[in-house]
Design a protein around this motif. Structure first.
Motif, short mmCIF file in Angstrom:
data_model
loop_
_atom_site.label_atom_id
_atom_site.label_comp_id
_atom_site.label_asym_id
_atom_site.label_seq_id
_atom_site.Cartn_x
_atom_site.Cartn_y
_atom_site.Cartn_z
N ALA A 1 0.82 -1.21 0.00
CA ALA A 1 0.00 0.00 0.00
C ALA A 1 0.86 1.26 0.00
O ALA A 1 0.55 2.24 -0.69
N LEU A 2 1.93 1.26 0.78
CA LEU A 2 2.80 2.43 0.83
C LEU A 2 3.53 2.63 -0.49
O LEU A 2 3.69 3.76 -0.96
N LYS A 3 3.97 1.54 -1.08
CA LYS A 3 4.65 1.65 -2.38
C LYS A 3 3.72 2.21 -3.45
O LYS A 3 4.15 2.94 -4.36
N ALA A 4 2.45 1.88 -3.36
CA ALA A 4 1.48 2.30 -4.38
C ALA A 4 1.35 3.81 -4.44
O ALA A 4 1.00 4.37 -5.49
N SER A 5 1.65 4.48 -3.34
CA SER A 5 1.54 5.94 -3.33
C SER A 5 2.68 6.60 -4.10
O SER A 5 2.59 7.77 -4.48
N GLY A 6 3.78 5.86 -4.28
CA GLY A 6 4.95 6.43 -4.93
C GLY A 6 5.70 7.40 -4.06
O GLY A 6 6.62 8.09 -4.52
N LYS A 7 5.37 7.46 -2.77
CA LYS A 7 5.98 8.43 -1.86
C LYS A 7 6.98 7.81 -0.89
O LYS A 7 7.55 8.50 -0.07
N PHE A 8 7.18 6.50 -0.97
CA PHE A 8 8.08 5.83 -0.04
C PHE A 8 9.18 5.11 -0.80
O PHE A 8 8.92 4.43 -1.80
N GLU A 9 10.43 5.27 -0.34
CA GLU A 9 11.59 4.74 -1.05
C GLU A 9 12.21 3.51 -0.40
O GLU A 9 12.71 2.64 -1.09
N SER A 10 12.22 3.47 0.92
CA SER A 10 12.89 2.36 1.61
C SER A 10 12.08 1.97 2.84
O SER A 10 11.29 2.75 3.37
N PHE A 11 12.31 0.73 3.28
CA PHE A 11 11.63 0.21 4.47
C PHE A 11 12.65 -0.51 5.34
O PHE A 11 13.49 -1.25 4.83
N LEU A 12 12.58 -0.28 6.63
CA LEU A 12 13.43 -1.03 7.55
C LEU A 12 12.63 -1.34 8.80
O LEU A 12 11.61 -0.71 9.07
N PHE A 13 13.11 -2.31 9.55
CA PHE A 13 12.39 -2.75 10.73
C PHE A 13 13.16 -2.34 11.98
O PHE A 13 14.36 -2.58 12.09
N LYS A 14 12.44 -1.71 12.90
CA LYS A 14 13.06 -1.27 14.15
C LYS A 14 13.06 -2.41 15.16
O LYS A 14 12.04 -3.06 15.36
N GLY A 15 14.18 -2.60 15.82
CA GLY A 15 14.25 -3.63 16.84
C GLY A 15 14.40 -3.07 18.24
O GLY A 15 14.22 -3.77 19.21
N ILE A 16 14.72 -1.79 18.34
CA ILE A 16 15.02 -1.24 19.66
C ILE A 16 13.79 -0.65 20.35
O ILE A 16 13.83 -0.27 21.50
N TYR A 17 12.68 -0.61 19.63
CA TYR A 17 11.51 0.04 20.21
C TYR A 17 11.06 -0.65 21.48
O TYR A 17 11.12 -1.86 21.60
N PHE A 18 10.61 0.11 22.46
CA PHE A 18 10.30 -0.38 23.80
C PHE A 18 11.53 -1.03 24.43
O PHE A 18 11.43 -2.04 25.11
N SER A 19 12.68 -0.44 24.19
CA SER A 19 13.95 -0.79 24.82
C SER A 19 14.60 -2.05 24.24
O SER A 19 15.80 -2.18 24.30
N LYS A 20 13.82 -2.96 23.74
CA LYS A 20 14.38 -4.21 23.23
C LYS A 20 13.66 -4.58 21.94
O LYS A 20 12.76 -3.90 21.49
N GLY A 21 14.06 -5.70 21.36
CA GLY A 21 13.42 -6.15 20.14
C GLY A 21 12.02 -6.66 20.38
O GLY A 21 11.50 -6.62 21.49
N MET A 22 11.40 -7.16 19.34
CA MET A 22 10.03 -7.62 19.45
C MET A 22 9.95 -9.07 19.91
O MET A 22 8.94 -9.72 19.74
N ASP A 23 11.05 -9.59 20.47
CA ASP A 23 11.03 -10.95 20.96
C ASP A 23 10.66 -10.95 22.43
O ASP A 23 10.06 -10.00 22.93
N ILE A 24 11.01 -12.00 23.14
CA ILE A 24 10.58 -12.13 24.54
C ILE A 24 11.17 -11.05 25.45
O ILE A 24 10.69 -10.86 26.57
N ALA A 25 12.20 -10.33 24.99
CA ALA A 25 12.77 -9.27 25.83
C ALA A 25 11.86 -8.05 25.88
O ALA A 25 12.07 -7.15 26.69
#
Length: 510
Positions: free
Chosen positions: A416-440
Motif C-alpha cells: 500500500a505504501l509503495k502504491a503511493s509512490g511516496k516511499f523509497e525504503s523500508f526497515l524494521f526497528k528492533g530497539i523500540y520499547f527498549s528491546k526487540g520484538m522478541d521475549i525481551a
C-alpha cells in the motif's frame, strides 16, 4: 493488618485501588519500584532506548537458558508510564472462537457486553481521545469518546489521504492524553517524546496519574514503594492467603490482609504464584489446574520505518490506525491483524537498529524522512509457551505462532505504501520499547493465569477470583483467554473496574 493488599501499581492494580478507595477499607498498594523521576533524560532516546535507563537490571532466561535483560519497568504506574497509551476495546468477535492461519483463538467465558460499560468508564478515566465509528471494526457505542480525536499533522494527513485513495479505511487512533494535567506538572507541553518514553509533562494517560493519584487522595489508601513481594503464604488447609512476605530496603517483613489482589503483570504474577508453592500447592499457588504461567502471549509485533520521499517534520504521528485486515475478508480467509502509527523515530533509534544507512541517506536524514508504523497480529495461546521460575530466576519458554498472518499483514502495508509512490525504503526497528520484538519486549504480556469456568483448566473465574483460594483475585493481563490484535491495556483497566464493583457489591459487604 490491612483489609486489602494490592500487589502492583500498573493498569490493573492502580485501577483496583481507585475503584475500592471509597469503601473505607484499609488498603495497601505495594510497588516493587519507585516513582519515575521527572528529569530531562525522560525524553532522551539514547538514555531511554540505548542505555535502558529506566528498565530493570534483572536477568531472565530464554528457552535455551540464555540470560537476557527484559524491557520491564518496575515503577509506580508500571509499564503504563512507558506505553504509547493506545487504548482499544477488544472487538466483540475477540471474545468468541476465531480461526487463524496458525490455529484457534478460543472463546472467553464472558462476552463483550459484560465489559461494555466499563470500557466507556475506562476511556473517561484515562482521557481517551478518538472518534467513535471511524474504526469499521470497533464495537458500536452510542456515546462518543470522552475527548475529540487528536489531529493529524500535515505529513501524516497526506499518508492518511493516500491510504484512503488506495481503498483502505484509516481511523482515528484512540489515545489517552490529558491536556489539563495537575498543577504541579512542571515540564513544558510536548507530544514529541511520548511513545516508549516516560512523560515528564505528565500528560500521558497512565495508571499512576489517572487512577492511583485519585486513590491516594483517600486517607485509607497507602502506597508502599521499593517493596518486592517474595511469596504468598496460605493457611494449613490451603483455602486462603494468610500473609505476604516482602523485602523492603533489604529488610524482610510479613504483612497480613483479608483480601489480596495480585496485579504484578502477567509474567511476574505467575512467577510469584509459582514461587509460593507449599504442601497444598506443590506446583505453585492457585495452580491445581497446572495452568499458572502457561499460555503466555504478547502478540506478533513489528515496528516498520518507511522513508518518505519528502521530509517528515511531524512531532506526534500516533494519530491513526488501520483495521482493514483485522477480520477475515474476501481477500484473506483468516484475520491478519492491526496496524497503527508509532512515535516518530530519531537518528539514535534508527542508527541502533541499522548497521548501515539506506542508500543516499545518513541516519539523520533517514530520521527526517521516517514515518513509523506498528503492526500487531494475534498471538495464539499455547500451553508450552510459558513462564517458569528456576532457582529464583524467571524463565520465558516461547516459540512464535500465527506467523503467516503477520507476514501477510507486513506485505500488505508495504504494498500500500509503495502504491503511493511516496516511499523509497523500508526497515524494521528492533530497539523500540527498549528491546526487540522478541521475549525481551513484554509490553503486551497476557494469558498466564487465564480466566475460565472450569477450575481444572483455568486459574481464575469470570470475576478474576482464583478458583483455588477464597481471598485471591488476579487482575492484570494474566486473565486473557486470547490476545486479540489490539493493545490490551484498556481491557485490563475495564476488568479492574468490573472486579472492583463485584468486590464492593458482593464480597466486602458480606
Amino acid at each position: 493488618m490491612y483489609d486489602i493488599i494490592i500487589i502492583g501499581s500498573g493498569a490493573g492494580g492502580a485501577t483496583m485501588a481507585y475503584r475500592l478507595a471509597d469503601t473505607g477499607k484499609k488498603i495497601l498498594v505495594i510497588e516493587r519500584g519507585d516513582f519515575v523521576p521527572v528529569e530531562k533524560e525522560n525524553w532522551d532516546s539514547v538514555e531511554v532506548f540505548e542505555k535502558n535507563r529506566y528498565t530493570t537490571t534483572d536477568l531472565w532466561l530464554d528457552k535455551h537458558n540464555k540470560p537476557f535483560r527484559p524491557g520491564m519497568h518496575y515503577n509506580v504506574g508500571g509499564n503504563t508510564k512507558f506505553y504509547g497509551a493506545a487504548l482499544f476495546r477488544l472487538r466483540e468477535e475477540d471474545f468468541k472462537e476465531i480461526q487463524h492461519y496458525g490455529g484457534i483463538s478460543p472463546a472467553w467465558p464472558i462476552q463483550y457486553q459484560d465489559l461494555k460499560d466499563y470500557y466507556l468508564e475506562a476511556e473517561k478515566l484515562f482521557h481517551v481521545h478518538g472518534k467513535r465509528g471511524s474504526d469499521p471494526t470497533e464495537p458500536f457505542d452510542s456515546e462518543p469518546y470522552p475527548n475529540p480525536p487528536l489531529p493529524h499533522e500535515p505529513r501524516i494527513q497526506e499518508v492518511v489521504d493516500e491510504l484512503i485513495n488506495y481503498g483502505w479505511h484509516p481511523f482515528n487512533l484512540p489515545v489517552g492524553v490529558n491536556f489539563k494535567p495537575h498543577e504541579t506538572a512542571n515540564a513544558p507541553y510536548t507530544l514529541d517524546r511520548f511513545d516508549g518514553f516516560p512523560d515528564a509533562a505528565e500528560r500521558k494517560g497512565d495508571a499512576h496519574l489517572c487512577s492511583l493519584t485519585k486513590a491516594l487522595e483517600y486517607p485509607n489508601v497507602e502506597l508502599m514503594v521499593n517493596t518486592k513481594v517474595l511469596r504468598l503464604n496460605t493457611n494449613e488447609d490451603g483455602t486462603k492467603i494468610t500473609d505476604i512476605v516482602v523485602e523492603q530496603n533489604g529488610e524482610t517483613k510479613t504483612l497480613t490482609s483479608d483480601l489480596i489482589v495480585l496485579s504484578a503483570g502477567a509474567i511476574n504474577s505467575a512467577a510469584l504464584l509459582l514461587e509460593s508453592e507449599n504442601d497444598k500447592f506443590p506446583n505453585g499457588l492457585a495452580n491445581s489446574s497446572d495452568q499458572v504461567g502457561r499460555n503466555y502471549m504478547f502478540h506478533q509485533n513489528t515496528a516498520l520505518v518507511a522513508l518518505y520521499t519528502e521530509s517528515n517534520h511531524t512531532k506526534f504521528g500516533k494519530t491513526f490506525g488501520i483495521n482493514d485486515f483485522y477480520h477475515a475478508s474476501k481477500d484473506y480467509e483468516f484475520p491478519l491483524g492491526h496496524i497503527q502509527m508509532l512515535g516518530k523515530s530519531d537518528e539514535h533509534q534508527i542508527k541502533a537498529d541499522s548497521p548501515v544507512a539506506a542508500p543516499g541517506f545518513t541516519f539523520e536524514l533517514m530520521a527526517q524522512h521516517a514515518v513509523d508504523f506498528w503492526l500487531t497480529s494475534e498471538d495464539l495461546p499455547d500451553p508450552e509457551n510459558r513462564v517458569t521460575v528456576e532457582n529464583g530466576q524467571i524463565k520465558i519458554t516461547y516459540s512464535p505462532n500465527n506467523e503467516k498472518g503477520h507476514a501477510l499483514l507486513k506485505a500488505e502495508l508495504i504494498k500500500a505504501l509503495k502504491a503511493s509512490g511516496k516511499f523509497e525504503s523500508f526497515l524494521f526497528k528492533g530497539i523500540y520499547f527498549s528491546k526487540g520484538m522478541d521475549i525481551a519486549s513484554p509490553a503486551h504480556q497476557n494469558g498466564t493465569t487465564k480466566m475460565g469456568l472450569d477450575p481444572k483448566t483455568s486459574v481464575v473465574d469470570p470475576n478474576c477470583k482464583a478458583h483455588d483460594l477464597e481471598n485471591l483475585y488476579i487482575v492484570d493481563g494474566g486473565f486473557f483467554v486470547s490476545s486479540g490484535a489490539v493493545n490490551p491495556a484498556l481491557t485490563i483497566i475495564a476488568m479492574a473496574l468490573k472486579v472492583g464493583d463485584h468486590l464492593k457489591n458482593n464480597v466486602l459487604k458480606s
